[in-house]
Design an enzyme around this catalytic site. Sequence first.
Site, PDB file in Angstrom:
ATOM      1  N   ILE A 195       0.875  -1.182   0.000  1.00  0.00           N
ATOM      2  CA  ILE A 195       0.000   0.000   0.000  1.00  0.00           C
ATOM      3  C   ILE A 195       0.905   1.223   0.000  1.00  0.00           C
ATOM      4  O   ILE A 195       1.571   1.511   0.988  1.00  0.00           O
ATOM      5  CB  ILE A 195      -0.923   0.015   1.227  1.00  0.00           C
ATOM      6  N   HIS A 196       0.935   1.922  -1.133  1.00  0.00           N
ATOM      7  CA  HIS A 196       1.767   3.109  -1.235  1.00  0.00           C
ATOM      8  C   HIS A 196       0.904   4.326  -1.558  1.00  0.00           C
ATOM      9  O   HIS A 196      -0.307   4.212  -1.699  1.00  0.00           O
ATOM     10  CB  HIS A 196       2.910   2.912  -2.242  1.00  0.00           C
ATOM     11  N   ALA A 197       1.505   5.492  -1.647  1.00  0.00           N
ATOM     12  CA  ALA A 197       0.792   6.780  -1.664  1.00  0.00           C
ATOM     13  C   ALA A 197      -0.282   6.921  -2.742  1.00  0.00           C
ATOM     14  O   ALA A 197      -1.408   7.316  -2.439  1.00  0.00           O
ATOM     15  CB  ALA A 197       1.788   7.928  -1.771  1.00  0.00           C
ATOM     16  N   PRO A 213      -2.076   4.723  -4.775  1.00  0.00           N
ATOM     17  CA  PRO A 213      -3.305   3.948  -4.608  1.00  0.00           C
ATOM     18  C   PRO A 213      -4.018   4.239  -3.287  1.00  0.00           C
ATOM     19  O   PRO A 213      -5.241   4.181  -3.225  1.00  0.00           O
ATOM     20  CB  PRO A 213      -2.858   2.494  -4.686  1.00  0.00           C
ATOM     21  N   ALA A 214      -3.264   4.577  -2.262  1.00  0.00           N
ATOM     22  CA  ALA A 214      -3.887   4.930  -0.986  1.00  0.00           C
ATOM     23  C   ALA A 214      -4.755   6.169  -1.150  1.00  0.00           C
ATOM     24  O   ALA A 214      -5.868   6.239  -0.625  1.00  0.00           O
ATOM     25  CB  ALA A 214      -2.823   5.154   0.079  1.00  0.00           C
TER      26      ALA A 214
END
Length: 88
Positions: A14-16, A18-19
Amino acid sequence: MIEKTFTIIDKDGIHARPAAILVSTVSKFKSEVIVEYKGKQVNLKSITSLMTLGAGEGDQIKVFVEGPDEEEAFQETEAVLKISIVVK
């Protein structure tokens, strides 16, 4: 309440980007959407909280949705998870 466990298969976890998409999607619903990882629960409407989880490839997250529009909120949350974060 709707509850489902997902396994992250994206190598970046979970990275920036798509978050941000996920938080934007969830924020339009009245229902409460919670993500649990390693016993810690955070509100999915907060990008800061989501990013602090540190969930990565191979990790399992559990999503809980409860409220007046929970069915629609869950469906859209699941769709974004599958497209943006690549979960199964």
